[in-house]
Design a protein around this motif. Sequence first.
Motif, PDB file in Angstrom:
ATOM      1  N   UNK A 188      20.945  -8.023 -29.604  1.00  0.00           N
ATOM      2  CA  UNK A 188      19.925  -8.880 -30.204  1.00  0.00           C
ATOM      3  C   UNK A 188      18.541  -8.235 -30.194  1.00  0.00           C
ATOM      4  N   UNK A 189      18.237  -7.473 -29.143  1.00  0.00           N
ATOM      5  CA  UNK A 189      16.893  -6.901 -28.988  1.00  0.00           C
ATOM      6  C   UNK A 189      16.957  -5.722 -28.028  1.00  0.00           C
ATOM      7  N   UNK A 190      15.835  -5.007 -27.933  1.00  0.00           N
ATOM      8  CA  UNK A 190      15.678  -3.990 -26.885  1.00  0.00           C
ATOM      9  C   UNK A 190      14.445  -4.361 -26.064  1.00  0.00           C
ATOM     10  N   UNK A 196       8.045  -4.348 -20.981  1.00  0.00           N
ATOM     11  CA  UNK A 196       9.185  -5.260 -20.852  1.00  0.00           C
ATOM     12  C   UNK A 196       9.204  -6.323 -21.946  1.00  0.00           C
ATOM     13  N   UNK A 197       8.509  -6.040 -23.053  1.00  0.00           N
ATOM     14  CA  UNK A 197       8.483  -6.983 -24.176  1.00  0.00           C
ATOM     15  C   UNK A 197       9.783  -6.859 -24.975  1.00  0.00           C
ATOM     16  N   UNK A 198      10.292  -7.988 -25.442  1.00  0.00           N
ATOM     17  CA  UNK A 198      11.503  -7.976 -26.251  1.00  0.00           C
ATOM     18  C   UNK A 198      11.172  -7.573 -27.687  1.00  0.00           C
ATOM     19  N   UNK A 199      11.845  -6.550 -28.168  1.00  0.00           N
ATOM     20  CA  UNK A 199      11.665  -6.104 -29.552  1.00  0.00           C
ATOM     21  C   UNK A 199      12.945  -6.421 -30.306  1.00  0.00           C
ATOM     22  N   UNK A 200      12.874  -7.393 -31.212  1.00  0.00           N
ATOM     23  CA  UNK A 200      14.065  -7.793 -31.952  1.00  0.00           C
ATOM     24  C   UNK A 200      14.328  -6.799 -33.067  1.00  0.00           C
ATOM     25  N   UNK A 201      15.600  -6.433 -33.245  1.00  0.00           N
ATOM     26  CA  UNK A 201      15.989  -5.367 -34.141  1.00  0.00           C
ATOM     27  C   UNK A 201      16.232  -5.826 -35.570  1.00  0.00           C
ATOM     28  N   UNK A 202      16.253  -7.120 -35.793  1.00  0.00           N
ATOM     29  CA  UNK A 202      16.515  -7.643 -37.128  1.00  0.00           C
ATOM     30  C   UNK A 202      15.791  -8.956 -37.310  1.00  0.00           C
ATOM     31  N   UNK A 212      24.148 -25.409 -38.402  1.00  0.00           N
ATOM     32  CA  UNK A 212      25.097 -25.845 -39.430  1.00  0.00           C
ATOM     33  C   UNK A 212      26.484 -26.072 -38.839  1.00  0.00           C
ATOM     34  N   UNK A 213      26.907 -25.177 -37.958  1.00  0.00           N
ATOM     35  CA  UNK A 213      28.240 -25.260 -37.366  1.00  0.00           C
ATOM     36  C   UNK A 213      28.277 -26.088 -36.079  1.00  0.00           C
ATOM     37  N   UNK A 214      27.098 -26.533 -35.628  1.00  0.00           N
ATOM     38  CA  UNK A 214      26.980 -27.319 -34.401  1.00  0.00           C
ATOM     39  C   UNK A 214      27.546 -26.540 -33.200  1.00  0.00           C
ATOM     40  N   UNK A 215      27.088 -25.287 -33.082  1.00  0.00           N
ATOM     41  CA  UNK A 215      27.529 -24.402 -32.004  1.00  0.00           C
ATOM     42  C   UNK A 215      26.318 -24.015 -31.159  1.00  0.00           C
ATOM     43  N   UNK A 216      26.489 -24.028 -29.845  1.00  0.00           N
ATOM     44  CA  UNK A 216      25.394 -23.707 -28.925  1.00  0.00           C
ATOM     45  C   UNK A 216      25.246 -22.196 -28.749  1.00  0.00           C
ATOM     46  N   UNK A 217      24.012 -21.723 -28.673  1.00  0.00           N
ATOM     47  CA  UNK A 217      23.734 -20.329 -28.348  1.00  0.00           C
ATOM     48  C   UNK A 217      23.790 -20.180 -26.832  1.00  0.00           C
ATOM     49  N   UNK A 218      24.795 -19.454 -26.342  1.00  0.00           N
ATOM     50  CA  UNK A 218      24.960 -19.279 -24.905  1.00  0.00           C
ATOM     51  C   UNK A 218      23.988 -18.252 -24.337  1.00  0.00           C
ATOM     52  N   UNK A 219      23.546 -17.316 -25.184  1.00  0.00           N
ATOM     53  CA  UNK A 219      22.600 -16.312 -24.717  1.00  0.00           C
ATOM     54  C   UNK A 219      22.479 -15.148 -25.672  1.00  0.00           C
ATOM     55  N   UNK A 220      21.396 -14.380 -25.504  1.00  0.00           N
ATOM     56  CA  UNK A 220      21.148 -13.180 -26.292  1.00  0.00           C
ATOM     57  C   UNK A 220      21.193 -11.971 -25.367  1.00  0.00           C
ATOM     58  N   UNK A 221      21.890 -10.933 -25.804  1.00  0.00           N
ATOM     59  CA  UNK A 221      22.027  -9.737 -24.978  1.00  0.00           C
ATOM     60  C   UNK A 221      21.275  -8.573 -25.605  1.00  0.00           C
ATOM     61  N   UNK A 222      20.625  -7.766 -24.792  1.00  0.00           N
ATOM     62  CA  UNK A 222      19.875  -6.632 -25.323  1.00  0.00           C
ATOM     63  C   UNK A 222      20.784  -5.451 -25.678  1.00  0.00           C
ATOM     64  N   UNK A 223      20.278  -4.586 -26.534  1.00  0.00           N
ATOM     65  CA  UNK A 223      20.947  -3.315 -26.778  1.00  0.00           C
ATOM     66  C   UNK A 223      20.418  -2.327 -25.742  1.00  0.00           C
ATOM     67  N   UNK A 224      21.332  -1.767 -24.947  1.00  0.00           N
ATOM     68  CA  UNK A 224      20.893  -0.911 -23.856  1.00  0.00           C
ATOM     69  C   UNK A 224      21.913   0.188 -23.597  1.00  0.00           C
TER      70      UNK A 224
END
Length: 257
Positions: A188-190, A196-202, A212-224
């Motif tokens: 999701x980010x680096x 230590x700032x999150x830089x989103x890649x997209x 729309x799908x009524x789905x919970x976001x469990x978490x975002x993982x960094x690219x490392x």
Amino acid sequence: MMQQNQVIEPRRNIKNVIAVMSGKGGVGKSTVTAILAKELRKLGYSVGIMDADITGPSIPRLMDIKDKRSTTDGQYFMPVITKEGIKVISLNTVLPNEEEAVVWRGPVIASAVMQFWNEVVWDDLDYLLIDMPPGTGDVPLTVMKSIPLKGVVMVSIPQDMVSMIVSKAINMTKKLKVEVLGLIQNMSYINCDNCNHKIYLSDEEDKEILEKMEVELLGELPMTREIGKLSRGQELYTGEIFSSIAKRVVKKIENKR
């Protein structure tokens, strides 16, 4: 493996079976499965992994057991046990050579997955994670219709094309009446090394599809680069990020009881 007409009397007492699914390959589904299993184990649960990605099994390398093989008494297979105490079955723990190609048609692959369920001595487990192959083909269909899943964890990356394909996978679970416990957005980010700032890649986000799908976001993982250590058999420090995701999964399961 056993012939299909033999009587099956599996030794298993599995409380919760969770499938990890992506809809598309290359998003880190197997890596997420491996780390989630490790985090559940750290929380004190007994854990197993069924590698259902028959033609592309990567769990043995990610769990540092690529040189170990399952044993059999001629009727049942014993899973390989990792240094953390996680039980694992994969085609690469059954084949003598991990580089051997598997040229099987869909129904044969689905049958092999069911043999992993029926003919492996899992004994007592709190959680069995099933690392699904990408897509919505024979194996996901067989698993959802034949194995008592408590739910599915979806894995995605922030790209519009991937989000569309994940939507198809979510729609499949709805048709088969299997609950999606939530979505993990990988890569999701680096993190900036200096601040230590999150830089989103997209610019693409899954918020719209989640609503729309009524789905919970469990978490975002960094690219490392740290995640690459897993495939080399090295320990990965995941910190609070994955611990919190594992706790959310557990809470979801407990709320279903």
